[in-house]
Design a protein around this motif. Structure first.
Motif, PDB file in Angstrom:
ATOM      1  N   ASN A  88       0.846  -1.201   0.000  1.00 14.34           N
ATOM      2  CA  ASN A  88       0.000   0.000   0.000  1.00 14.34           C
ATOM      3  C   ASN A  88       0.871   1.237   0.000  1.00 14.34           C
ATOM      4  O   ASN A  88       1.927   1.253   0.632  1.00 14.34           O
ATOM      5  N   MET A  89       0.388   2.265  -0.677  1.00 13.30           N
ATOM      6  CA  MET A  89       1.152   3.508  -0.643  1.00 13.30           C
ATOM      7  C   MET A  89       0.980   4.162   0.730  1.00 13.30           C
ATOM      8  O   MET A  89      -0.115   4.169   1.300  1.00 13.30           O
ATOM      9  N   LEU A  90       2.075   4.655   1.283  1.00 15.52           N
ATOM     10  CA  LEU A  90       2.011   5.332   2.582  1.00 15.52           C
ATOM     11  C   LEU A  90       1.928   6.832   2.333  1.00 15.52           C
ATOM     12  O   LEU A  90       2.750   7.393   1.605  1.00 15.52           O
ATOM     13  N   LEU A  91       0.915   7.472   2.912  1.00 11.16           N
ATOM     14  CA  LEU A  91       0.724   8.911   2.705  1.00 11.16           C
ATOM     15  C   LEU A  91       1.139   9.678   3.956  1.00 11.16           C
ATOM     16  O   LEU A  91       0.854   9.249   5.074  1.00 11.16           O
ATOM     17  N   PHE A  92       1.833  10.798   3.780  1.00 13.15           N
ATOM     18  CA  PHE A  92       2.202  11.626   4.932  1.00 13.15           C
ATOM     19  C   PHE A  92       1.193  12.763   5.032  1.00 13.15           C
ATOM     20  O   PHE A  92       1.084  13.575   4.108  1.00 13.15           O
ATOM     21  N   ILE A  93       0.450  12.801   6.148  1.00 16.32           N
ATOM     22  CA  ILE A  93      -0.550  13.852   6.340  1.00 16.32           C
ATOM     23  C   ILE A  93      -0.258  14.578   7.647  1.00 16.32           C
ATOM     24  O   ILE A  93      -0.496  14.032   8.725  1.00 16.32           O
ATOM     25  N   PRO A  94       0.308  15.795   7.573  1.00 15.52           N
ATOM     26  CA  PRO A  94       0.635  16.516   8.808  1.00 15.52           C
ATOM     27  C   PRO A  94      -0.635  16.769   9.626  1.00 15.52           C
ATOM     28  O   PRO A  94      -1.691  17.088   9.059  1.00 15.52           O
ATOM     29  N   GLY A  95      -0.544  16.591  10.942  1.00 16.49           N
ATOM     30  CA  GLY A  95      -1.669  16.899  11.826  1.00 16.49           C
ATOM     31  C   GLY A  95      -2.843  15.960  11.664  1.00 16.49           C
ATOM     32  O   GLY A  95      -3.964  16.257  12.085  1.00 16.49           O
ATOM     33  N   CYS A  96      -2.631  14.805  11.067  1.00 12.82           N
ATOM     34  CA  CYS A  96      -3.717  13.858  10.864  1.00 12.82           C
ATOM     35  C   CYS A  96      -4.159  13.273  12.212  1.00 12.82           C
ATOM     36  O   CYS A  96      -3.307  12.951  13.045  1.00 12.82           O
ATOM     37  N   LYS A  97      -5.468  13.156  12.446  1.00 10.93           N
ATOM     38  CA  LYS A  97      -5.947  12.614  13.723  1.00 10.93           C
ATOM     39  C   LYS A  97      -6.358  11.159  13.564  1.00 10.93           C
ATOM     40  O   LYS A  97      -7.006  10.793  12.582  1.00 10.93           O
ATOM     41  N   THR A  98      -5.996  10.337  14.541  1.00 15.98           N
ATOM     42  CA  THR A  98      -6.349   8.918  14.493  1.00 15.98           C
ATOM     43  C   THR A  98      -7.777   8.761  15.016  1.00 15.98           C
ATOM     44  O   THR A  98      -8.291   9.654  15.698  1.00 15.98           O
ATOM     45  N   PRO A  99      -8.428   7.621  14.721  1.00 15.22           N
ATOM     46  CA  PRO A  99      -9.786   7.387  15.231  1.00 15.22           C
ATOM     47  C   PRO A  99      -9.881   7.604  16.749  1.00 15.22           C
ATOM     48  O   PRO A  99     -10.849   8.186  17.226  1.00 15.22           O
ATOM     49  N   GLU A 100      -8.846   7.162  17.495  1.00 15.10           N
ATOM     50  CA  GLU A 100      -8.870   7.326  18.963  1.00 15.10           C
ATOM     51  C   GLU A 100      -8.938   8.814  19.317  1.00 15.10           C
ATOM     52  O   GLU A 100      -9.701   9.231  20.182  1.00 15.10           O
ATOM     53  N   GLN A 101      -8.115   9.613  18.632  1.00 16.67           N
ATOM     54  CA  GLN A 101      -8.095  11.052  18.927  1.00 16.67           C
ATOM     55  C   GLN A 101      -9.434  11.692  18.553  1.00 16.67           C
ATOM     56  O   GLN A 101      -9.945  12.560  19.255  1.00 16.67           O
ATOM     57  N   LEU A 102     -10.038  11.239  17.451  1.00 20.69           N
ATOM     58  CA  LEU A 102     -11.311  11.817  17.004  1.00 20.69           C
ATOM     59  C   LEU A 102     -12.434  11.448  17.963  1.00 20.69           C
ATOM     60  O   LEU A 102     -13.315  12.250  18.264  1.00 20.69           O
ATOM     61  N   ASN A 103     -12.396  10.207  18.465  1.00 25.61           N
ATOM     62  CA  ASN A 103     -13.410   9.738  19.403  1.00 25.61           C
ATOM     63  C   ASN A 103     -13.432  10.604  20.647  1.00 25.61           C
ATOM     64  O   ASN A 103     -14.479  10.940  21.186  1.00 25.61           O
ATOM     65  N   ALA A 104     -12.228  10.954  21.119  1.00 27.05           N
ATOM     66  CA  ALA A 104     -12.117  11.747  22.345  1.00 27.05           C
ATOM     67  C   ALA A 104     -12.600  13.174  22.085  1.00 27.05           C
ATOM     68  O   ALA A 104     -12.938  13.910  23.002  1.00 27.05           O
ATOM     69  N   ASP A 105     -12.625  13.536  20.810  1.00 24.98           N
ATOM     70  CA  ASP A 105     -12.842  14.945  20.460  1.00 24.98           C
ATOM     71  C   ASP A 105     -14.159  15.026  19.659  1.00 24.98           C
ATOM     72  O   ASP A 105     -14.167  15.358  18.487  1.00 24.98           O
ATOM     73  N   GLN A 106     -15.276  14.649  20.335  1.00 26.03           N
ATOM     74  CA  GLN A 106     -16.565  14.473  19.653  1.00 26.03           C
ATOM     75  C   GLN A 106     -17.072  15.733  18.943  1.00 26.03           C
ATOM     76  O   GLN A 106     -17.703  15.657  17.911  1.00 26.03           O
ATOM     77  N   GLY A 107     -16.790  16.893  19.524  1.00 27.93           N
ATOM     78  CA  GLY A 107     -17.414  18.108  19.011  1.00 27.93           C
ATOM     79  C   GLY A 107     -16.870  18.584  17.675  1.00 27.93           C
ATOM     80  O   GLY A 107     -17.374  19.551  17.119  1.00 27.93           O
ATOM     81  N   SER A 108     -15.815  17.908  17.150  1.00 22.28           N
ATOM     82  CA  SER A 108     -15.154  18.488  15.972  1.00 22.28           C
ATOM     83  C   SER A 108     -16.041  18.372  14.735  1.00 22.28           C
ATOM     84  O   SER A 108     -16.881  17.480  14.634  1.00 22.28           O
TER      85      SER A 108
END
Length: 392
Positions: A88-108
């Motif tokens: 698979n191609m690996l993509l570099f995305i600065p500031g990318c949030k993982t599912p865990e981080q998004l879960n904790a941050d519901q209001g986004s």
């Protein structure tokens, strides 16, 4: 491209037959940034220990000249670098949030537009390897030190290497290089690492052993101060001290005096080398007699002092012994075995061990090396090893 709306996202999910209820609400819409390209970034996979070193502010160094395979070094270890391809191609995305981080941050906001900064379909993998130290001795042997009166040293034409030079030329970590310099008895003269020319080294050793003999000192209590006072008129005091450090173990007695306990095995070995280098091969029993007569009074010669230095040929009549130095053999495993099997077709484990022991990587045994590179058979009730491949 244009920013996607929630309705477009839902339509895409429906086309892909995905149920939105099973997914997190947040959506990453990816687009390539203006500078995104392959080859601008390299990925390096690190074990936790190396990661911790970088996080602690230490650096890792990639070493190697144009014709060498690059290695990566920490302060004390060396690693081979291999490229691992990914499917698979690996993509570099600065500031990318993982599912865990998004879960904790519901209001986004649930549509996140991210730019791809770069991509890669491979990464560097590290594998711990033996430091490549053969070259260290080779460089220092270009111009061995022949003593203060040497004509060669008066001219400025000899190859000189400082610690910095060696760090840039040798594919090993700093600690491994400094340790190897001790192993090969190198000494620093006017800021440059040098190896003593063998005849000069033997001349120095001879001064010391003669003094021990004339003063009737015990071999395990040789006083530094007296050695320097007595021999200082013959050779530089740094050289006298260096030879004591090379052939003895330094200690300090209760009164604060510095003494050396001389290493009998190492002295006997050096004298054997001096005798053996004058002939292609020697009658073994004659050699043993001359050797015992040549070593200082009170020392006992034994053939096992010569491991990795000389080889006995038991098949010849009479039996012979000849010089074969492990440091003159190739560093690469397969090449090492090729050269050993070109010297002798079949080896016993006892004979071959000193010549392959240094090839063992971490936790590897001589037995494992023999299994990989040789075939074994029985000869007159003794197990012998020969090459797996024809030797040209």
């Amino acid at each position: 491209g244009a920013m996607r709306s929630r309705a477009e996202v839902d339509a895409t999910l429906q086309t892909a037959k995905l149920n939105p209820a099973e997914l997190l609400p947040a959506v990453h819409c990816l687009s390539f940034g203006p500078q995104a390209g392959a080859g601008d970034c390299c990925l390096l996979q690190l074990e936790p220990g190396l990661c911790a070193e970088l996080e602690a502010g230490r650096s890792l160094v990639i070493r190697g000249e144009k014709d060498e395979q690059a290695v990566l070094c920490s302060k004390d270890k060396t690693y081979d670098m291999k490229i691992a391809d990914t499917s698979n191609m690996l993509l570099f995305i600065p500031g990318c949030k993982t599912p865990e981080q998004l879960n904790a941050d519901q209001g986004s906001c649930n549509i996140i537009h991210s730019q791809i900064a770069g991509f890669s379909n491979n990464y560097w993998e590290l594998r711990r390897c033996r430091p490549k130290l053969k070259k260290l001795r080779k460089l220092l042997m270009e111009d061995p030190y022949e003593g203060p009166d040497s004509q060669k040293d008066q001219t400025l034409a000899f190859s000189k290497y400082t610690t910095e030079d060696l760090l840039s030329l040798i594919q090993a970590s700093e600690e491994e290089i400094l340790h190897q310099l001790q192993v090969i008895d190198a000494c620093k003269i006017e800021g440059y690492w040098r190896i003593l020319e063998f005849d000069y080294e033997m001349k120095l050793l001879n001064h010391v052993t003669q003094l021990i003999d004339s003063e009737s000192w015990s071999l395990n209590k040789v006083p530094l101060r007296t050695c320097l006072e007595e021999l200082g008129s013959l050779e530089p005091t740094e050289m006298i001290e260096h030879i004591l450090l090379s052939y003895g173990r330094k200690y300090i007695d209760d009164a604060g005096e510095v003494y050396f306990e001389m290493c009998e095995d190492k002295i006997c070995r050096a004298i054997a080398q001096m005798l053996l280098q004058n002939a292609v091969k020697f009658n073994l029993s004659e050699f043993q007699e001359v050797w015992q007569q040549s070593v200082p009074e009170g020392m006992t010669t034994r053939l096992d002092q010569l491991k990795g230095l000389a080889l006995v040929d038991k098949s010849s009549r009479p039996e012979t012994i000849f010089l074969l130095k492990v440091e003159d053999l190739p560093e690469d495993n397969q090449e090492r075995f090729n050269s050993l099997f070109s010297i002798r077709e079949k080896w016993t484990e006892v004979d071959i061990t000193p010549y392959i022991q240094d090839l063992c990587a971490e936790k590897q045994t001589v037995g494992a090396l023999l299994t990989k590179y040789t075939r074994s058979s029985m000869q007159n009730g003794v197990k012998v090893y020969n090459s797996r491949r024809p030797i040209s």
